[in-house]
Design a protein around this motif. Structure first.
Motif, PDB file in Angstrom:
ATOM      1  N   ASP A 216      10.321   4.715  -2.200  1.00  0.00           N
ATOM      2  CA  ASP A 216       8.981   3.736  -1.804  1.00  0.00           C
ATOM      3  C   ASP A 216       8.939   2.612  -3.036  1.00  0.00           C
ATOM      4  OD1 ASP A 216       8.981   5.184   0.292  1.00  0.00           O
ATOM      5  OD2 ASP A 216       7.372   6.819  -0.384  1.00  0.00           O
ATOM      6  N   ALA A 217       8.869   3.436  -4.641  1.00  0.00           N
ATOM      7  CA  ALA A 217       8.797   2.473  -5.225  1.00  0.00           C
ATOM      8  C   ALA A 217       9.661   1.299  -5.864  1.00  0.00           C
ATOM      9  CB  ALA A 217       9.199   3.027  -6.363  1.00  0.00           C
ATOM     10  N   LEU A 218      11.064   1.550  -5.264  1.00  0.00           N
ATOM     11  CA  LEU A 218      12.238   0.343  -4.971  1.00  0.00           C
ATOM     12  C   LEU A 218      11.478  -0.908  -4.690  1.00  0.00           C
ATOM     13  CD1 LEU A 218      14.703  -0.236  -6.592  1.00  0.00           C
ATOM     14  CD2 LEU A 218      15.887   0.247  -4.282  1.00  0.00           C
ATOM     15  N   ALA A 219      10.671  -0.637  -2.915  1.00  0.00           N
ATOM     16  CA  ALA A 219      11.012  -1.359  -2.134  1.00  0.00           C
ATOM     17  C   ALA A 219       9.659  -2.293  -2.646  1.00  0.00           C
ATOM     18  CB  ALA A 219      10.758  -0.569  -0.868  1.00  0.00           C
ATOM     19  N   ARG A 220       8.543  -1.508  -3.446  1.00  0.00           N
ATOM     20  CA  ARG A 220       6.990  -2.193  -3.348  1.00  0.00           C
ATOM     21  C   ARG A 220       7.300  -3.063  -4.528  1.00  0.00           C
ATOM     22  NH1 ARG A 220       4.549   2.714  -3.872  1.00  0.00           N
ATOM     23  NH2 ARG A 220       5.016   3.069  -6.384  1.00  0.00           N
ATOM     24  N   GLY A 221       8.590  -2.001  -5.747  1.00  0.00           N
ATOM     25  CA  GLY A 221       8.190  -3.204  -6.798  1.00  0.00           C
ATOM     26  C   GLY A 221       8.857  -4.463  -6.343  1.00  0.00           C
ATOM     27  N   TRP A 222       9.768  -4.314  -5.582  1.00  0.00           N
ATOM     28  CA  TRP A 222      10.528  -5.599  -5.479  1.00  0.00           C
ATOM     29  C   TRP A 222      10.220  -6.533  -4.357  1.00  0.00           C
ATOM     30  CZ3 TRP A 222      16.164  -5.599  -2.963  1.00  0.00           C
ATOM     31  CH2 TRP A 222      16.445  -7.207  -2.839  1.00  0.00           C
ATOM     32  N   GLN A 223       8.953  -5.982  -3.846  1.00  0.00           N
ATOM     33  CA  GLN A 223       7.391  -6.646  -2.785  1.00  0.00           C
ATOM     34  C   GLN A 223       7.128  -7.565  -4.112  1.00  0.00           C
ATOM     35  OE1 GLN A 223       6.104  -3.446  -0.932  1.00  0.00           O
ATOM     36  NE2 GLN A 223       6.990  -4.072   1.971  1.00  0.00           N
ATOM     37  N   GLN A 224       6.889  -6.725  -5.050  1.00  0.00           N
ATOM     38  CA  GLN A 224       5.511  -7.058  -6.225  1.00  0.00           C
ATOM     39  C   GLN A 224       6.310  -8.716  -6.604  1.00  0.00           C
ATOM     40  OE1 GLN A 224       4.744  -3.616  -7.558  1.00  0.00           O
ATOM     41  NE2 GLN A 224       2.561  -4.073  -7.893  1.00  0.00           N
ATOM     42  N   VAL A 225       7.808  -8.012  -7.728  1.00  0.00           N
ATOM     43  CA  VAL A 225       7.825  -9.065  -8.156  1.00  0.00           C
ATOM     44  C   VAL A 225       8.414 -10.892  -7.406  1.00  0.00           C
ATOM     45  CG1 VAL A 225      10.589  -9.732  -8.699  1.00  0.00           C
ATOM     46  CG2 VAL A 225       9.273  -7.239  -9.915  1.00  0.00           C
ATOM     47  N   THR A 226       8.876 -10.322  -5.813  1.00  0.00           N
ATOM     48  CA  THR A 226       8.926 -11.515  -4.922  1.00  0.00           C
ATOM     49  C   THR A 226       7.679 -12.371  -5.272  1.00  0.00           C
ATOM     50  OG1 THR A 226      10.822  -9.968  -3.993  1.00  0.00           O
ATOM     51  CG2 THR A 226       9.727 -12.297  -3.281  1.00  0.00           C
ATOM     52  N   LEU A 227       6.243 -11.621  -5.337  1.00  0.00           N
ATOM     53  CA  LEU A 227       5.571 -12.888  -5.213  1.00  0.00           C
ATOM     54  C   LEU A 227       4.763 -12.714  -6.441  1.00  0.00           C
ATOM     55  CD1 LEU A 227       3.295  -9.708  -2.624  1.00  0.00           C
ATOM     56  CD2 LEU A 227       4.500 -12.357  -2.183  1.00  0.00           C
ATOM     57  N   GLY A 228       5.964 -12.716  -7.590  1.00  0.00           N
ATOM     58  CA  GLY A 228       5.064 -13.039  -9.296  1.00  0.00           C
ATOM     59  C   GLY A 228       4.051 -11.952  -9.336  1.00  0.00           C
ATOM     60  N   GLN A 229       3.627 -10.970  -8.498  1.00  0.00           N
ATOM     61  CA  GLN A 229       2.870 -10.124  -9.220  1.00  0.00           C
ATOM     62  C   GLN A 229       3.208  -8.731 -10.115  1.00  0.00           C
ATOM     63  OE1 GLN A 229       1.548  -8.470  -5.997  1.00  0.00           O
ATOM     64  NE2 GLN A 229       0.758  -9.886  -5.157  1.00  0.00           N
ATOM     65  N   LEU A 230       4.909  -8.692 -10.520  1.00  0.00           N
ATOM     66  CA  LEU A 230       4.999  -7.700 -11.389  1.00  0.00           C
ATOM     67  C   LEU A 230       6.546  -8.290 -12.275  1.00  0.00           C
ATOM     68  CD1 LEU A 230       4.553  -5.188 -11.853  1.00  0.00           C
ATOM     69  CD2 LEU A 230       6.246  -4.410 -10.045  1.00  0.00           C
ATOM     70  N   SER A 231       6.532  -7.434 -13.065  1.00  0.00           N
ATOM     71  CA  SER A 231       7.519  -8.486 -14.151  1.00  0.00           C
ATOM     72  C   SER A 231       9.116  -7.281 -13.990  1.00  0.00           C
ATOM     73  CB  SER A 231       7.417  -8.213 -15.125  1.00  0.00           C
ATOM     74  OG  SER A 231       6.777  -7.222 -16.248  1.00  0.00           O
ATOM     75  N   VAL A 232       9.751  -7.649 -14.284  1.00  0.00           N
ATOM     76  CA  VAL A 232      10.991  -6.269 -14.144  1.00  0.00           C
ATOM     77  C   VAL A 232      11.140  -4.979 -14.256  1.00  0.00           C
ATOM     78  CG1 VAL A 232      13.784  -6.096 -14.428  1.00  0.00           C
ATOM     79  CG2 VAL A 232      12.835  -8.148 -13.019  1.00  0.00           C
ATOM     80  N   ASP A 233      10.500  -5.536 -16.445  1.00  0.00           N
ATOM     81  CA  ASP A 233      10.170  -4.402 -16.809  1.00  0.00           C
ATOM     82  C   ASP A 233       9.377  -3.777 -16.233  1.00  0.00           C
ATOM     83  OD1 ASP A 233      12.034  -5.383 -18.950  1.00  0.00           O
ATOM     84  OD2 ASP A 233      11.028  -6.319 -19.947  1.00  0.00           O
ATOM     85  N   LYS A 234       8.088  -4.090 -15.967  1.00  0.00           N
ATOM     86  CA  LYS A 234       7.325  -3.046 -15.223  1.00  0.00           C
ATOM     87  C   LYS A 234       7.847  -2.378 -14.474  1.00  0.00           C
ATOM     88  CE  LYS A 234       3.603  -4.162 -18.352  1.00  0.00           C
ATOM     89  NZ  LYS A 234       3.515  -3.195 -19.401  1.00  0.00           N
ATOM     90  N   TRP A 235       8.806  -2.784 -13.396  1.00  0.00           N
ATOM     91  CA  TRP A 235       8.750  -2.735 -11.985  1.00  0.00           C
ATOM     92  C   TRP A 235      10.219  -1.572 -12.692  1.00  0.00           C
ATOM     93  CZ3 TRP A 235      13.071  -4.780  -8.975  1.00  0.00           C
ATOM     94  CH2 TRP A 235      13.648  -4.471  -7.612  1.00  0.00           C
TER      95      TRP A 235
END
Length: 431
Positions: free
Chosen positions: A394-413
């Protein structure tokens, strides 16, 4: 404390397994038994119609009542059944940790596992720790894994050689830019649900992880802050942040939405699977067998030991539920699923890779895509995706969505992934 809880679970499982060997297994004495089966219908509707018809013809005292749920909604439906300890007599789960996470819902097969699966190429994904010497919770009948499909017509229109798809990450990036200039999507992608964990993550992970690392993922001893896993997340992020995928990827599922983009001819590539509803057969029908190509995902580090391997795993595993009052009938059904008759139905109607070694080879398809897949599956390695827990997927999918939308960095992911690991009940704390 964990060991005491696990011992209790296994003891309860052994007691339930004993019920399978009892006369009738708790089944009704009079009249036909109706087995309720929960599935997402891997292989498609027609295949499961044939399963029902063929099984009932040979087992006239048992009727099948199928409850089919879309793959991305399956956990939402299955979860309440498990919580209430009621509902289906037989349920499906993906091989690997997803099944192990839900093992309390299933009756362990005990000594019957080897007998039921004697004609299968492999069944370790149905067993705790991928070890057939440990408790096994059901029966697989198909072989599954990831490939990269491509549309030769789209590559040709972009000025690329359709007979030489990109083999490296740099070549893939170059190809994506050419495809975009030609007005098409490069990689059809959907980021909602568990698809990224099973279909995309393993193909990047093979470039950074060894088989020992993948087993450490299973155990929960490899931290998501480890540079290797951070690098995997970084490369996944590149796919969307560089514009190689469709812009609506964060808001859609891969099945059916992402697959539809590819089937319509609007994308050059789609990373999906070899068996199930979005395999070579479905794409071949949509695009034409002569226009469908199959290859490995491009390698990031060609020197990586697993870079040229195939991420393979048993397909859906069907097990008898702990709460079923029809355990003997359930055991008969899952035993039949592992047999030759169902293996041949799987080939004919599901167009997938059978695990049963006695399937008539003359029934295997002659499609160029299918034949190419036979080359790829000959060099298998562990499938990293099925080593992830539910919280991690779940976190993999949600984090990738957020990274794609510019809401999250890879380190925070990576931080979010580590937190998901620490919430995973069947894993140790990552270090």
């Amino acid at each position: 404390m964990f060991r005491r809880r696990l011992a209790g679970v296994l003891a309860a499982g052994m007691a339930a397994a004993a019920l399978l060997t009892a006369c009738g297994g708790g089944d009704a004495a009079d009249g036909p038994v109706t087995l309720k089966v929960l599935t997402w219908e891997p292989g498609g509707v027609e295949y499961w119609k044939q399963v029902k018809t063929s099984f009932e013809a040979g087992h006239q005292g048992i009727k099948l009542e199928m409850q089919s749920v879309p793959f991305d909604k399956y956990p939402e439906v299955q979860g309440p059944y498990i919580t209430s300890q009621s509902g289906p007599d037989v349920m499906a789960n993906n091989a690997g940790l997803e099944l192990f996470d839900r093992r309390g819902a299933y009756v362990p097969l005990g000594d019957k596992a080897a007998e039921i699966t004697k004609d299968l190429v492999t069944y370790s994904g149905a067993c705790e720790g991928f070890d057939t010497g440990k408790p096994c919770y059901g029966v697989p009948f198909s072989y599954q894994g990831n490939v990269l499909y491509y549309n030769k017509a789209v590559l040709t229109a972009a000025g690329l050689n359709p007979e030489q798809p990109p083999a490296t990450w740099d070549e893939f990036g170059t190809a994506c830019e050419a495809v975009k200039k030609a007005g098409k999507t490069c990689l059809a992608l959907g980021l909602s649900g568990t698809f990224p964990a099973y279909w995309d993550f393993p193909e990047i992970a093979r470039n950074y992880l060894s088989e020992d690392d993948i087993r450490a993922l299973l155990a929960g001893t490899l931290s998501w802050k480890d540079p290797k896993l951070v690098a995997v997340l970084g490369k996944l992020a590149e796919i969307t942040t560089k514009g190689w995928a469709n812009k609506n990827a964060p808001s859609i599922t891969m099945l059916p939405d992402g697959a539809d983009i590819f089937q319509r001819g609007d994308a050059a590539f789609a990373g999906t699977i070899i068996s199930d509803a979005v395999n070579w057969e479905a794409f071949g029908k949509a695009l034409g067998d002569d226009k469908l190509g199959v290859t490995r995902w491009p390698t990031i580090d060609p020197a990586a030991p697993l870079a040229g391997k195939f991420s393979g795993i048993e397909g859906a595993v069907y097990g008898v539920t702990q709460w079923s009052e029809k355990k003997q009938a359930g055991l008969e059904f899952i035993s039949w699923l592992a047999g030759k008759e169902n293996g041949e139905l799987w080939v004919k109607y599901g167009k997938g890779q059978p695990l049963n070694k006695t399937v008539d080879k003359a029934l295997l398809p002659s499609s160029p895509a299918f034949l190419k897949i036979q080359e790829l599956v000959a060099q298998p390695t562990l499938h990293a995706g099925v080593m992830l827990s539910g919280p991690e997927a779940d976190a993999l999918a949600r984090g990738w969505q957020q990274v794609t939308l510019g809401q999250l960095s890879v380190d925070k992911w990576a931080d979010q992934m580590q937190q998901a690991l620490e919430r995973s009940p069947t894993k140790k704390q990552g270090k």
